[in-house]
Design a protein around this motif. Structure first.
Motif, short mmCIF file in Angstrom:
data_model
loop_
_atom_site.label_atom_id
_atom_site.label_comp_id
_atom_site.label_asym_id
_atom_site.label_seq_id
_atom_site.Cartn_x
_atom_site.Cartn_y
_atom_site.Cartn_z
N TRP A 21 31.07 -38.83 23.38
CA TRP A 21 30.08 -39.63 24.12
C TRP A 21 30.68 -40.16 25.43
N LEU A 29 26.28 -37.67 32.65
CA LEU A 29 25.26 -38.63 33.09
C LEU A 29 25.69 -39.41 34.34
N ALA A 149 12.05 -44.66 27.05
CA ALA A 149 12.44 -44.11 25.75
C ALA A 149 11.21 -43.56 25.06
N HIS A 210 14.07 -39.06 22.95
CA HIS A 210 14.95 -39.02 24.14
C HIS A 210 14.86 -40.34 24.90
N PHE A 211 15.89 -40.57 25.71
CA PHE A 211 15.83 -41.65 26.69
C PHE A 211 15.94 -41.01 28.06
N MET A 212 15.34 -41.64 29.06
CA MET A 212 15.34 -41.09 30.41
C MET A 212 16.03 -42.05 31.37
N TYR A 251 15.90 -31.70 30.38
CA TYR A 251 16.21 -32.32 29.09
C TYR A 251 17.39 -31.58 28.46
N THR A 254 22.24 -35.02 23.70
CA THR A 254 23.40 -35.90 23.71
C THR A 254 24.34 -35.45 22.58
N GLN A 259 17.89 -36.30 22.39
CA GLN A 259 17.95 -35.77 23.76
C GLN A 259 18.01 -36.86 24.83
N PHE A 260 18.38 -36.44 26.03
CA PHE A 260 18.22 -37.29 27.21
C PHE A 260 17.41 -36.51 28.23
N GLU A 261 16.72 -37.25 29.09
CA GLU A 261 16.02 -36.66 30.23
C GLU A 261 16.68 -37.25 31.47
N PHE A 262 17.01 -36.39 32.42
CA PHE A 262 17.63 -36.85 33.66
C PHE A 262 16.65 -36.53 34.78
#
Ligand SMILES: [Fe+2]
Length: 315
Positions: A21, A29, A149, A210-212, A251, A254, A259-262
Motif C-alpha cells: 500500500w 496515486l 466513495a 471504489h474511492f475517487m 479505474y 488497490t 478499486q480506485f478511480e483517478f
C-alpha cells in the motif's frame, strides 16, 4: 432548516499488506506519507490536511471508516441528533480516536447499509505545503472534500432514504443500464459542490467498491495511468468519461482488491438550478474493461520470425 454541507474528510482502510500500500499510494496515486503510528498504521496526505487516508494493519482489506467532515462541533451535534431521532445508534469517539484521525472530535455510527461512519470537525492542518513527487498539479479537495466513495448498500432504497432524509444529501442522478450483461443501477448523491460524494447500487462483496481522487490536470490522469500500467497494477476500466459528473478517469485495483478511480475535470453542482436525471449509459466513451477490448491482430509473419534458415536448393 437547510442541512450544512458535509465533505468526505478522511477514509480509514484496514489493509493486509502495508508495504504494498505504501508503494502503491506514493508511487501510483501520488500521495505522501504523513506519519507512521506505533501499531504500524500509515497516515497519508493529499492536500493541506495533516491526513486524508489512514491505513491500519489487519486482514479485512476493506473500508474501516467513512469520515465525514462538518464545519463545527455544533454541526456534528445537530447531525448526530438527527441520527438518533431516526433510530441510529451514535457513539462518541474517544480522545485517542480523535487524535488518531487528526480531528478536533468525532462521533461514530453505522449507515443504513452497515458502513462504519464518523462525523468529525476541526481537521488538523499540516505545517508544510503538500507536494507530490508525481502528481504535480495536486488534488481537487477544499470545499469538495477529498473525493467520492461508491459503497455497498443492503438495499438501495433504504440507503437512499438514509442519505437523503436523515443526513440531508441531495440526489444528483441515477445511472441505470446494462453493462456487459450486468444490470447497473446506481444512485449518486451530493452534499457539497462535488457532483457526487457518495453513490451506491446494492450489496457489494466489500463495503467499498471504489474511492475517487481528482487531480487538477488532465495530464496527471494520463501520467497516473502510465505509472499503473508500468507497475502492473490491474486496470479495471481504461481511460473514459462519465456522462453524469463528466469525470475523465480510469479505474484500477488497490492492493486490497477494491478499486480506485483517478480522475480530472469533475463537474460541480449548483442546487439552485440542478435537476436530477437518469442516464442509460455509464460512460460517454472509454472505461472499457481491458479484457473486453478486441485482441490486437497479429502482424503477418516475416523472415525474421522464422526459426529455420531459408530453404536451399538440392544438390
Ligand atoms: Fe467513481
Amino acid at each position: 432548516m437547510a442541512t450544512a454541507d458535509m465533505k468526505l474528510g478522511y477514509l480509514v482502510f484496514e489493509v493486509s499488506d502495508l508495504g504494498a500500500w505504501e508503494r502503491f499510494a506514493t508511487e501510483i496515486l501520488g500521495l505522501t506519507v504523513a506519519r507512521r503510528l506505533d501499531d504500524g498504521s500509515l497516515a497519508l496526505r493529499m492536500d493541506d490536511h495533516e491526513q486524508r487516508i489512514l491505513l491500519t494493519p489487519g486482514p479485512a482489506d476493506d473500508l474501516a471508516a467513512l469520515g465525514w467532515e462538518l464545519a463545527s462541533a455544533g454541526e456534528v451535534e445537530a447531525v448526530a441528533k438527527k441520527l438518533t431521532t431516526a433510530g441510529f445508534e451514535v457513539t462518541p469517539g474517544t480522545v485517542e480516536e480523535a487524535a488518531e484521525r487528526r480531528v478536533g472530535g468525532l462521533v461514530k455510527y453505522e449507515d443504513a447499509g452497515g458502513i462504519p461512519s464518523e462525523l468529525s470537525f476541526g481537521p488538523a492542518l499540516a505545517k508544510e505545503p503538500f507536494r507530490s513527487a508525481v502528481v504535480r498539479s495536486g488534488f481537487v479537495t477544499g470545499n469538495q472534500g477529498l473525493g467520492h466513495a461508491v459503497i455497498s448498500a443492503r438495499s438501495q432504497d433504504e440507503s437512499k432514504k438514509f442519505y437523503r432524509d436523515v443526513l440531508g444529501f441531495r440526489l444528483s442522478d441515477h445511472i441505470i443500464c446494462d453493462l456487459h450483461g450486468y444490470k447497473v443501477n446506481i444512485a449518486f448523491f451530493h452534499a457539497n459542490p462535488r457532483h457526487h460524494t457518495i453513490a451506491f447500487g446494492d450489496s457489494q462483496k466489500k463495503r467499498i467498491h471504489h474511492f475517487m481522487i481528482e487531480a487538477r490536470s488532465m495530464d496527471d490522469v494520463g501520467l497516473a495511468f502510465d505509472r499503473a500500467l508500468r507497475a502492473g497494477v490491474r486496470i479495471i476500466n481504461t481511460l473514459g468519461k462519465h456522462p453524469n459528473d463528466k469525470m475523465f478517469s480510469f479505474y484500477a485495483k488497490t492492493p486490497s482488491g477494491f478499486q480506485f478511480e483517478f480522475g480530472w475535470g469533475g463537474r460541480e453542482v449548483d442546487d439552485a438550478t440542478w435537476e436530477p436525471t437518469t442516464y442509460d449509459h455509464i460512460s460517454e466513451w472509454g472505461h472499457h474493461p481491458p479484457e473486453f477490448l478486441a485482441p490486437r491482430p497479429k502482424p503477418p509473419p516475416t523472415l525474421a520470425d522464422t526459426d529455420s534458415p531459408p530453404p536451399r536448393g538440392r544438390n
